[in-house]
Design a protein around this motif. Structure first.
Motif, mmCIF file in Angstrom:
data_model
loop_
_atom_site.group_PDB
_atom_site.id
_atom_site.type_symbol
_atom_site.label_atom_id
_atom_site.label_comp_id
_atom_site.label_asym_id
_atom_site.label_seq_id
_atom_site.Cartn_x
_atom_site.Cartn_y
_atom_site.Cartn_z
ATOM 1 N N THR A 1 0.757 -1.060 0.136
ATOM 2 C CA THR A 1 -0.007 -0.016 0.109
ATOM 3 C C THR A 1 0.997 1.241 0.000
ATOM 4 O O THR A 1 0.559 2.209 -0.555
ATOM 5 C CB THR A 1 -0.997 -0.227 1.313
ATOM 6 O OG1 THR A 1 -1.370 -1.165 1.661
ATOM 7 C CG2 THR A 1 -2.294 0.965 1.079
ATOM 8 N N LYS A 2 1.995 1.181 0.726
ATOM 9 C CA LYS A 2 2.875 2.260 0.610
ATOM 10 C C LYS A 2 3.474 2.355 -0.526
ATOM 11 O O LYS A 2 4.381 3.436 -0.653
ATOM 12 C CB LYS A 2 3.967 2.252 2.088
ATOM 13 C CG LYS A 2 3.097 2.495 3.189
ATOM 14 C CD LYS A 2 4.007 2.392 4.702
ATOM 15 C CE LYS A 2 3.365 1.998 5.656
ATOM 16 N NZ LYS A 2 3.672 0.712 6.136
ATOM 17 N N ARG B 1 -5.992 -2.553 -6.372
ATOM 18 C CA ARG B 1 -7.011 -3.180 -5.230
ATOM 19 C C ARG B 1 -8.245 -2.491 -5.784
ATOM 20 O O ARG B 1 -8.475 -1.108 -5.865
ATOM 21 C CB ARG B 1 -6.565 -2.441 -3.961
ATOM 22 C CG ARG B 1 -7.717 -2.864 -2.939
ATOM 23 C CD ARG B 1 -7.154 -2.695 -1.339
ATOM 24 N NE ARG B 1 -6.480 -1.646 -1.153
ATOM 25 C CZ ARG B 1 -5.827 -1.300 -0.068
ATOM 26 N NH1 ARG B 1 -5.647 -2.413 0.802
ATOM 27 N NH2 ARG B 1 -5.672 -0.203 0.399
ATOM 28 N N GLY C 1 -8.297 -4.020 2.876
ATOM 29 C CA GLY C 1 -9.112 -2.928 2.595
ATOM 30 C C GLY C 1 -10.560 -3.166 1.929
ATOM 31 O O GLY C 1 -10.989 -2.795 1.098
ATOM 32 N N ILE D 1 -7.017 -7.873 -4.947
ATOM 33 C CA ILE D 1 -5.644 -7.262 -4.717
ATOM 34 C C ILE D 1 -4.737 -8.002 -5.393
ATOM 35 O O ILE D 1 -4.532 -9.437 -5.473
ATOM 36 C CB ILE D 1 -5.448 -7.416 -3.230
ATOM 37 C CG1 ILE D 1 -6.393 -6.770 -2.411
ATOM 38 C CG2 ILE D 1 -4.238 -6.731 -2.788
ATOM 39 C CD1 ILE D 1 -6.374 -7.076 -1.059
#
Lengths: 524, 306
Positions: free
Chosen positions: A269-270, A278, A322, A498
């Motif tokens: 995610t970072k 996603r 998420g 994802i």
């Protein structure tokens, strides 16, 4: 003369260098588990369907951006006023990979094969929309000419349906309704899908199939839309371990992964290289509530249990991918249907849950037998069940016991209704709310809650005959309301897809159905 | 070693083999769930057709006899899960891969293990002994699912010297065979050290030393032959284990070997593949132990089979 030689030399070397330095248009995909088979009529899994969608083509295809039906084997179609008769015009240049033309007879043969009890297709119900399909499949009618299928000419296919089915075109993208090559199937029987035998009609053909290693497709020169196809080949790697897939992606051996290891989601995610993808997906994670089992047979208890779960917390701290909390059963966005949230999110729900439990005769959970949650053996399911166990205890004082079973044993237990609460998940077969809501009708084989409700059944039956999309959605909304009042299912969260996608891949669009026709895809 | 003994051993195998066939056949069929139980409900009519397709509608005793008959003809039947393949084909495709991986791993294991063990035995209670033996303890303790990913991370992702997974080129063979061989190397080094230390105490070694032979001559010419006996007896089960138990390594490195089929088939209730792989493993273990016995007798003059 000299100049022209020089020029041609230059042109030649340019051509060579272009050949040498151009990216080979071969897409490498991580594809989960080893496919069972590549027969469109008998397979049921996602890895199989990913490959088959590019190996074969149905009457109708899908625009990957809008998900609207576009011409496939059929270049156009007409629908009768009553919505029950479809007339498809088949392209003259639609060809099998051996050069044979694709005709309306091919579809009649294929759909009869899908419905033939001898084929024993688990997806045969996708053919029940065709008039007489169900009776033929169940062996009540032996004569296949009774089916609502006609081929007035090789280019014309006439299909008569049981009911006006507004999502019929969307169904045609499903692999169970793809055509298969009659002489190949009849000649090679069970072995017709082997690379040395198979004849397919999609943008790609099967070149190689090494078990647990790779399935390679090659661009088909015979496909009617071949100029549109930019990829020369596709390799599907069956990789079951997400960690292995991720590493292969990192060293650029894969362009697309099937998933991302759960514990690495935070890391990706970072990452801002743009490879992490996603998006919502048409699937719901839920619990079956066996309505024949006390104390779950009490509607008030079911409702209290449903309200006592903090879904926001569940997805944020336990599932961690998420996902969206499910305040309804049908995933939003399916066939333009957006169910209204029915399970309140605010603090009032716990007080409400306590009140309901008291009404049911179990104040603060006193006297309520322990609720048994069954799940198939997996760490992820265990964590979710433990979180729910804790929420029920803290919010209601209700005790829950968890137990797990190996997959096939679990399926057996679920089918025989020998449980109290059981973990489940459902992914849309087609882009219409019916694929979710139809499951809960009385006597449906997938209705593991053993739940039956006449007004619910009526709504679903009505929706099947309704032509106006708005009115249908209203009917589905009413059905949702009954579900969330009666709670034979306890919705938990909406699935997310994802995965990692190389920035070299072009023409790949995110969509809720997770369909990516490779004929539009190319490499930078 | 007499021929009679060898024939005797083989004769024992036949009834044991049939016992295994029978046990596995009935055990897997009595397990709950079946090859056709699936998440989506299947109508009873379709289930009946599926069962008929695989003769599962017949009584179990007849199915068993049917299986035995086919087995005698070398036919292991069609796979339930992999619909367009027979069990014979699956084994023919996957067994060579498993054998190659197994033999490569065992080569690593023997090379590393005997060298480290020999070194340790040559200079006991020095750092030549302590360092390799500490590594051996580490190797025994660390499971392949730790060693494999660490090797991949270092040599595959960071240094990018070797592929992270796959089974195409020779480079693909390095990391998986090292991973799998590592644990066995650890055992072998301990066994080698132990065996050699014991031999060192023997009279004939003292004689050799008295003759003035160098330590390395004593090791290579006199001690190793006897000192390696424990290693040899370990090799039989090790070879069988390395070929059959490579599931974790196969999954980490995505290798198309038999280990994955063995486990998957049990999970899928793919009856025929369960039978085929179990029988193959039984045969492998038997053959490996049999070969070890022969080697044992050849190496150690004290061993006699009558």
């Amino acid at each position: 003369m000299r100049r022209s030689t020089l020029l041609s030399c230059l042109a030649f070397s340019l051509g060579i260098s272009k050949l040498l330095f151009a990216t080979p248009q071969v897409l490498n995909i991580g594809n989960g588990s080893e496919p069972k088979d590549l027969d469109p009529h008998t397979v049921t899994g996602v890895p199989e369907s990913q490959i088959i969608q590019n190996l074969f083509e149905g009457l109708v295809s899908k625009d990957p951006q809008t998900l609207k039906p576009v011409g496939g084997v059929a270049e156009s179609w007409k629908v009768s006023k009553d919505g029950r008769t479809y007339i498809f015009k088949i392209r003259k240049n639609a060809k099998w990979s051996n050069g044979d033309p694709v005709t309306s007879q091919d579809f009649i043969f294929s759909w009869k094969r899908l419905l033939d009890p001898q084929t024993a297709s688990e997806y045969a119900y996708q053919g029940y929309y065709i008039r007489g399909g169900r009776d033929f499949n169940l062996g009540k009618v032996k004569d296949s000419s009774q089916l609502g299928l006609k081929a007035p000419s090789p280019e014309t296919l006439e299909v008569v349906l049981e009911n006006p089915t507004p999502y019929f075109l969307s169904l045609l993208y499903h692999h169970s309704l793809y055509p298969v090559h009659q002489t190949t199937v009849q000649k090679h029987q069970m072995r017709w899908t082997r690379p040395e035998n198979i004849v397919s009609n999609g943008p790609f053909t099967l070149q190689k199939w090494e078990m647990n290693k790779v399935i390679s497709l090659q661009k088909s020169p015979h496909h009617w839309d071949a100029p549109q196809v930019k990829l020369e080949g596709v390799n599907y790697y069956p990789i079951e371990k997400p960690e292995t897939e991720e590493k292969l992606f990192q060293v650029k051996k894969l362009h697309v992964t099937g998933t991302v290891p759960t514990e690495k989601i935070a890391y990706w995610t970072k990452d801002n290289s743009g490879v992490f993808r996603r998006h919502p997906y048409l699937g719901t994670y839920f619990y079956w509530m066996n309505v024949t089992r006390p104390p779950i047979n009490n509607k008030l208890v079911r409702k209290a249990l449903a309200l006592a779960i903090d879904r926001e917390k569940l997805v944020k701290f336990v599932v961690k991918g998420g996902q969206a909390p499910a305040e309804f059963f049908t995933p939003p966005g399916i066939g333009d249907f957006h169910p209204k949230a029915l399970l309140p999110k605010d603090g009032s729900r716990i007080a409400e849950a306590k009140k309901l439990l008291e009404q049911a005769g179990f104040p603060q959970g006193k006297g309520l037998p322990s609720i048994e949650i069954l799940y198939n053996t997996s760490d992820a399911h265990k964590k979710i069940a433990e979180a729910i166990q804790q929420m029920w205890k803290e919010n209601l004082g209700v005790q829950a016991t968890l137990y797990n079973q190996e997959w096939k044993v679990f399926l057996d237990t679920q089918h025989s209704h020998n449980y109290m609460v059981s973990r489940a998940g459902w992914i849309a077969d087609y882009n219409d709310p019916n694929t979710f809501l139809d499951m809960l009708t009385t006597g449906n084989g997938n209705n593991h809650a053993a739940w039956s409700n006449t007004s619910y059944d009526e709504l679903i039956a009505k929706a099947a005959k309704e032509k106006s999309p708005q009115k249908r959605n209203q009917l589905f909304q009413k059905a949702e309301e009954i579900l969330l009042e009666e709670l034979p299912v306890l919705p938990l969260y909406i699935y997310t897809r994802i995965y990692l996608l190389s920035t070299d891949v072009q023409g790949w669009y995110e969509n809720v159905e997770d369909v990516h026709p490779l004929k539009y895809v190319s490499l930078k | 070693m007499s021929l009679k003994y060898l024939l005797g051993r083989l004769a024992v195998m036949v009834p044991v083999f049939f016992l295994v066939v029978t046990l596995v056949f009935f055990m897997i069929r009595f397990a709950p769930g079946g090859p056709f139980s699936s998440e989506k409900s299947v109508s009873p009519a379709i289930l009946k057709n599926l069962e008929a397709k695989y003769h599962m509608d017949e009584p179990l005793s007849r199915q068993y006899l049917h299986y035995l008959k086919d087995l005698l003809h070398g036919d292991l039947g069609p796979s339930f899960k992999h619909a367009n393949r027979t069990v014979n084909e699956i084994i023919a495709e996957a067994l060579p891969v498993s054998l190659e991986l197994g033999l490569l791993s065992l080569t690593w294991a023997l090379m590393i293990g005997i060298c480290a063990g020999g070194l340790a035995a040559l200079k006991p209670n020095t750092s030549w002994d302590y360092i390799p033996m500490s590594f051996a303890i580490l190797g025994i303790c660390l499971p392949t699912f730790v060693v494999g990913p660490v090797l991949v991370l270092v040599f595959g992702v960071w240094l990018q010297w070797l592929p992270v997974a796959g089974w195409e080129s020779w480079q693909d063979r390095v990391l998986p065979s090292l991973t799998l061989g590592f644990a066995y190397a650890a055992y072998i080094s301990r066994l080698t050290r132990g065996g050699l230390m014991e031999i060192r105490m023997q009279d004939f070694i003292r004689t050799a030393r008295a003759k003035g032979l160098s330590e390395s001559d004593i090791l290579l010419k006199h001690s190793l032959r006897g000192g390696l006996l424990p290693v040899i007896s370990y090799l039989g089960p090790a070879l069988a284990g390395i070929i059959t138990g490579a599931l974790v390594t196969e999954t980490i490195f995505n290798i198309p070997g038999l280990g994955r089929f063995f486990i998957e088939s049990a999970v899928n209730r793919d009856y025929t593949v369960v039978m085929g792989t179990s029988l193959l493993y039984f045969t492998l273990i038997f053959v490996c132990n049999f070969l070890v016995d022969i080697f044992y007798a050849l190496l150690d003059p004290r061993v006699k089979y009558v």
